[in-house]
Design a protein around this motif. Structure first.
Motif, PDB file in Angstrom:
ATOM      1  N   THR A 151       0.779  -1.596  -0.030  1.00  0.00           N
ATOM      2  CA  THR A 151      -0.035   0.240   0.465  1.00  0.00           C
ATOM      3  C   THR A 151       1.177   1.341   0.202  1.00  0.00           C
ATOM      4  OG1 THR A 151       0.176  -0.311   2.165  1.00  0.00           O
ATOM      5  CG2 THR A 151      -2.247  -0.726   0.941  1.00  0.00           C
ATOM      6  N   ASN A 152       2.008   1.253   0.098  1.00  0.00           N
ATOM      7  CA  ASN A 152       3.016   2.652  -0.098  1.00  0.00           C
ATOM      8  C   ASN A 152       2.945   2.650   1.562  1.00  0.00           C
ATOM      9  OD1 ASN A 152       5.263   4.290  -0.374  1.00  0.00           O
ATOM     10  ND2 ASN A 152       3.923   5.668  -1.390  1.00  0.00           N
ATOM     11  N   ALA A 153       2.462   2.293   2.450  1.00  0.00           N
ATOM     12  CA  ALA A 153       2.049   2.673   3.744  1.00  0.00           C
ATOM     13  C   ALA A 153       2.549   4.037   4.333  1.00  0.00           C
ATOM     14  CB  ALA A 153       1.945   1.842   4.917  1.00  0.00           C
ATOM     15  N   GLY A 154       2.391   5.267   4.920  1.00  0.00           N
ATOM     16  CA  GLY A 154       2.717   6.441   5.054  1.00  0.00           C
ATOM     17  C   GLY A 154       3.360   6.397   6.376  1.00  0.00           C
ATOM     18  N   GLY A 155       2.483   7.301   7.563  1.00  0.00           N
ATOM     19  CA  GLY A 155       2.268   7.262   8.316  1.00  0.00           C
ATOM     20  C   GLY A 155       2.839   8.873   9.323  1.00  0.00           C
ATOM     21  N   ALA A 158       6.312  10.862   8.330  1.00  0.00           N
ATOM     22  CA  ALA A 158       6.914  10.832   6.663  1.00  0.00           C
ATOM     23  C   ALA A 158       7.535  12.027   5.919  1.00  0.00           C
ATOM     24  CB  ALA A 158       4.938  10.546   5.823  1.00  0.00           C
ATOM     25  N   THR A 163       7.754   8.021   2.397  1.00  0.00           N
ATOM     26  CA  THR A 163       6.845   6.918   3.365  1.00  0.00           C
ATOM     27  C   THR A 163       7.998   5.200   2.629  1.00  0.00           C
ATOM     28  OG1 THR A 163       6.200   6.603   0.790  1.00  0.00           O
ATOM     29  CG2 THR A 163       4.922   8.263   2.059  1.00  0.00           C
ATOM     30  N   ARG A 165       7.408   4.148   0.484  1.00  0.00           N
ATOM     31  CA  ARG A 165       8.451   3.425  -0.677  1.00  0.00           C
ATOM     32  C   ARG A 165       9.684   3.999  -0.526  1.00  0.00           C
ATOM     33  NH1 ARG A 165       6.948   3.338  -5.513  1.00  0.00           N
ATOM     34  NH2 ARG A 165       4.580   3.991  -5.447  1.00  0.00           N
ATOM     35  N   ASN A 388      -2.130  15.240   4.177  1.00  0.00           N
ATOM     36  CA  ASN A 388      -2.664  13.462   4.040  1.00  0.00           C
ATOM     37  C   ASN A 388      -3.945  14.038   5.233  1.00  0.00           C
ATOM     38  OD1 ASN A 388      -1.772   9.765   4.633  1.00  0.00           O
ATOM     39  ND2 ASN A 388      -3.640  10.553   4.028  1.00  0.00           N
ATOM     40  N   GLY A 428      -3.345   9.114   0.158  1.00  0.00           N
ATOM     41  CA  GLY A 428      -1.912   9.222   0.753  1.00  0.00           C
ATOM     42  C   GLY A 428      -1.296   8.117   0.973  1.00  0.00           C
ATOM     43  N   GLU A 429      -1.881   7.178   1.871  1.00  0.00           N
ATOM     44  CA  GLU A 429      -1.529   5.682   2.552  1.00  0.00           C
ATOM     45  C   GLU A 429      -2.043   5.109   2.324  1.00  0.00           C
ATOM     46  OE1 GLU A 429      -0.592   7.746   6.395  1.00  0.00           O
ATOM     47  OE2 GLU A 429      -2.096   8.002   7.011  1.00  0.00           O
ATOM     48  N   HIS A 430      -3.653   4.529   2.369  1.00  0.00           N
ATOM     49  CA  HIS A 430      -4.097   3.794   2.674  1.00  0.00           C
ATOM     50  C   HIS A 430      -4.612   2.746   1.309  1.00  0.00           C
ATOM     51  CE1 HIS A 430      -6.712   5.617   6.114  1.00  0.00           C
ATOM     52  NE2 HIS A 430      -5.367   4.835   6.460  1.00  0.00           N
TER      53      HIS A 430
ATOM     54  N   VAL B 187       1.734  16.710  -4.273  1.00  0.00           N
ATOM     55  CA  VAL B 187       1.659  16.287  -3.135  1.00  0.00           C
ATOM     56  C   VAL B 187       2.958  15.727  -2.328  1.00  0.00           C
ATOM     57  CG1 VAL B 187      -0.856  16.630  -2.434  1.00  0.00           C
ATOM     58  CG2 VAL B 187       0.168  14.877  -3.203  1.00  0.00           C
ATOM     59  N   SER B 188       3.321  15.542  -1.712  1.00  0.00           N
ATOM     60  CA  SER B 188       4.719  14.028  -1.207  1.00  0.00           C
ATOM     61  C   SER B 188       4.152  12.611  -0.974  1.00  0.00           C
ATOM     62  CB  SER B 188       5.421  14.832  -0.221  1.00  0.00           C
ATOM     63  OG  SER B 188       4.958  14.889   0.978  1.00  0.00           O
ATOM     64  N   LYS B 189       3.253  11.993  -0.887  1.00  0.00           N
ATOM     65  CA  LYS B 189       2.233  11.496  -0.300  1.00  0.00           C
ATOM     66  C   LYS B 189       1.100  10.978  -1.130  1.00  0.00           C
ATOM     67  CE  LYS B 189       1.654   9.591   5.029  1.00  0.00           C
ATOM     68  NZ  LYS B 189       1.490  10.095   5.526  1.00  0.00           N
ATOM     69  N   SER B 190       1.543   9.601  -1.612  1.00  0.00           N
ATOM     70  CA  SER B 190       0.216   9.097  -2.354  1.00  0.00           C
ATOM     71  C   SER B 190       0.229   7.346  -2.577  1.00  0.00           C
ATOM     72  CB  SER B 190       0.468  10.071  -3.891  1.00  0.00           C
ATOM     73  OG  SER B 190      -0.622   9.411  -5.121  1.00  0.00           O
ATOM     74  N   SER B 191      -0.721   6.612  -2.739  1.00  0.00           N
ATOM     75  CA  SER B 191      -0.894   5.434  -2.444  1.00  0.00           C
ATOM     76  C   SER B 191      -2.625   5.235  -3.578  1.00  0.00           C
ATOM     77  CB  SER B 191      -1.005   4.990  -1.376  1.00  0.00           C
ATOM     78  OG  SER B 191       0.112   4.852  -0.690  1.00  0.00           O
ATOM     79  N   THR B 192      -2.076   6.053  -4.941  1.00  0.00           N
ATOM     80  CA  THR B 192      -3.582   6.522  -5.513  1.00  0.00           C
ATOM     81  C   THR B 192      -2.975   5.487  -7.221  1.00  0.00           C
ATOM     82  OG1 THR B 192      -3.559   8.504  -4.727  1.00  0.00           O
ATOM     83  CG2 THR B 192      -4.751   7.803  -6.398  1.00  0.00           C
TER      84      THR B 192
END
Lengths: 473, 473
Positions: A151-155, A158, A163, A165, A388, A428-430, B187-192
């Motif tokens: 999922t390229n989890a963030g948290g 980040a 992330t 990635r 996010n 953004g992360e899910h 944005v710096s974060k994406s899981s899209t």
């Protein structure tokens, strides 16, 4: 729409032959495997659940399923929030949790090799005991690393560290044909053909099954300090954030929260951690900031510079938490947001939209205004450092389930539209999973989703891997 | 192998109609456009050269070429080292250099929007004048940013700041059909969905044409210090590097060099910058290290800790350069390696292999030993912080050109094999282009190259974009 074959007794025998561990069929499967942590996206019952112990076992099962056109889904801890880990097309579920070994640290190259079923928490603790930080820090610590990568989890961290990635150096992957390959390398730099590794990251088990990961670690910071920073309003709160970055203060985490959710959370944990009124001024929005560094003196310098900027920009106060217990306390309310919400509502949906950090206040104000038109409550909080946002739609009208779902659909469509208008993204992360599938095409457009579909077909021509997730065919 | 159509007068008229700038045909084209900076990979003459001023012009030309099955190549500054920017299949070359505008800084989100034809140097200087650093710093400052992104250019500062990939937030891309799309976001974060942006980065113009980039910038460091660190031998020199990382000293750049290339370079620049003998001990290998930070005092602390580690691990000395002029001096020899080599040899080939940082000494020793079996000289230097090595094969026997090429092929095959055995990759930063094409399949394997071919067909079904580069079909 693809037709799949039903699993047969012969296929089950073949799978049992191919693996060393347990194979569960039909009613033998524990119902924990039927859903993830967002039940609104429905449940799915795999025909067969297979405990997996090696890449070779994944390969053997995939080969069987590919030849017989049976859907396959690799499942980590089932802690996802989009339905990605739910067997909506039945078929075979691979339980990756038995592959839970931390295989080897290579401290000179600062990487660690792990199996995909290792819990994030286990790697984080183990690395810390050796003096290293594995930076990705999503809220759910008992997700598997395979799931985090998928999922390229963030948290929270980040904002400083990037992330998931950014911490994947290489991976072993089983393709649907059962062939085993590797993407990436231990090295930090590569311009060697198309970037297959980054394509796998965030692909939610739809392109291949990850069976090993080589992850980057960093020296653990030696000191950490947190700040609770109340503001009179959200606009002041959010507009301060870029100033911290421009001054290179490099916070490890920077969360914003509105008064309403803080109150709900404090009620849930049973104690007050955030000030509500300072010198007669009501606090309506907060920043919760953590800085880390290699020595305390440097950190206090950073703190001083940060406090100056914060107060100059409208902070009513600046409360320092500089002991492990005080830091834990400061974060207690924030950590309990989800449980607090969960405990209060029967019907719940969520999005984890991301917008540019300069647009957070405008966006949250829009969302709060829009929310007035619907049957549900809306509560939101989020990562002020990366834009996010977690926006929850909440109701206790259980008998109006269908109406809730319908209204949430409308609401999400409106708020995603606004996010895209501001330069944002759906997730953004899910991830997209099953729950956000219908929005992907609408918001990412035909051109991009057609490319994604094409890529899916290249990796998985029979479309057996986690069907109808991320991208529907 | 694909058959292309020859360009006709009608097609040329259509192209002329579609663009606002100059269109050069046949002999009107300046021969600078026939080659890149590594002439050994041959030359190619485009049929038509088109000055490009907008995404819409790229779109119009691509549409014409796609319908007529004419090869198209987007060309930046032509400073590549793998033949990626050479029109080996003739057709249409798009000169992207007229798209050279820095469009807009968004300082609160810390990004800058640029056209692809902007020179790296122009963005770097402009950002610096505003207090920002654009971190990617490949040796060639007059490459275009579009070219940097298309090769995922690395450079000296990658060890601290990462490669070009880490600074691309979003891009506008024209697909071969002439359709215009966007990958990524501010944005710096994406899981899209699948990561199309990272697929484009490093794809060397084979999947789409980049017409705009949104790049991340960071606050410029306020202080910089360099160290020249001589060692008696390469093994000591290289084995010290991981210790700097483990102690979180976070150098901005850390280069290694052997005595031979330092001597050659100093001869070229006409002055001595590196010590050759200290207290009677010969220096045979060097580290050249730069640290940056927000204030000088912190930096001197870092320096002290670094010096202690370096000397403990066998450094013969530790020379500090802490003024802009002294730093420039220290780096003068390193910056002149390529020119020094270029000035001394008529025949020249190169690879930019990457190996884990712990394997650099072992690998360089292997390469030096292997080099004895060939007709050419070998000189190498590289990035000690990320394992990216530049290995040059050099000869003045111009009449033995074919033999040189043949022997280089054999040599490269042997040293790539060793790099892969040690966990490395063919290219750390230059890319595959045309020159390394034959090695990609051999070393990345059929499975991975078949996936890459599949991806190429998804983006570019008629295979008009930069044919026979990165991945041959």
């Amino acid at each position: 729409m693809t037709d799949y074959n039903k699993i047969t007794e012969d296929i089950i025998f073949d799978i049992e032959d191919a693996v060393s561990g347990n194979v569960y069929v039909g009613e033998e499967i524990n119902e924990d495997f039927f859903h993830d942590e967002m039940p609104i996206y429905g449940s799915g019952t795999p025909d067969v659940l297979v405990d997996i112990h090696s890449a070779e076992e994944v390969a053997a099962v995939l080969k069987i399923c590919n030849e017989n056109k049976i859907p396959v889904l690799a499942r980590g801890a089932g802690s996802g929030l989009t339905g990605a880990g739910v067997a909506i097309k039945q078929g075979v579920m691979l339980n990756m949790q038995p592959m839970n070994q931390i295989l080897e640290y290579d401290e000179d190259n600062m990487v660690v090799r792990v199996q995909p079923g290792v819990f994030l928490n286990d790697l984080a603790m183990d690395a810390l005991s050796k003096g290293y930080l594995y930076p990705p820090d999503p809220g759910e610590k008992f997700a598997t690393l395979g799931g985090n990568v998928s999922t390229n989890a963030g948290g929270m961290r980040a904002v400083k560290y990037g992330t998931t990635r950014d911490y994947v150096r290489s991976m072993q992957v089983v393709l649907p044909t059962g062939e085993i390959t590797n993407f990436g390398a231990v090295v930090s730099k590569s311009s060697t053909g198309y970037d297959l590794k980054d394509l796998m990251i965030g692909s939610e088990g739809t392109l291949g099954i990850i069976t090993e990961l080589t992850l980057k670690i960093v020296p653990a910071p030696k000191a950490t300090i947190s700040l609770i920073v109340p503001f009179e309003n959200l606009d002041d709160c959010i507009s301060t954030v870029p100033k911290l970055f421009k001054n290179n203060l490099n916070p490890q985490a920077i969360e914003f929260m509105e008064r309403k959710i803080v109150l709900a959370s404090e009620k849930y944990i049973g104690r007050e951690t955030f000030p509500k009124k300072i010198d007669g001024v009501d606090a309506n929005a907060y920043l919760l900031i953590t800085f880390d560094g290699d020595n305390e003196d440097e950190l206090y310098d950073v703190l001083e510079r940060a406090a100056e900027i914060l107060v100059e920009n409208g902070a009513i106060d600046c409360l320092v938490a500089d002991t492990p217990n005080a830091i834990k306390d400061a974060w207690a309310a924030r950590s309990s947001f989800l449980e607090a919400i969960d405990s209060q509502y029967e019907l719940l949906d969520e999005c984890d939209v991301v917008v540019p950090i300069t647009k957070i206040a405008e966006y949250v104000n829009f969302v709060n205004e829009e929310a007035k038109n619907y049957m549900f409550d809306v509560q939101s909080f989020g990562h002020a450092g990366d834009g996010n946002l977690h926006i929850y739609t909440l109701s206790n009208e259980v008998d109006k389930h269908d109406e809730f779902v319908e209204e949430v659909d409308k609401f999400m469509d409106v708020i995603y539209k606004e996010a895209y208008a501001l330069g944002g993204k759906i997730s953004g992360e899910h991830g997209i999973g099953h729950g956000k599938l219908k929005y992907l095409k609408g918001f990412e457009g035909d051109l991009n989703t057609d490319l994604m579909k094409g890529i899916k077909k290249v990796f998985d021509p029979n479309q057996i891997l986690n069907p109808d997730k991320v991208i529907g065919l």
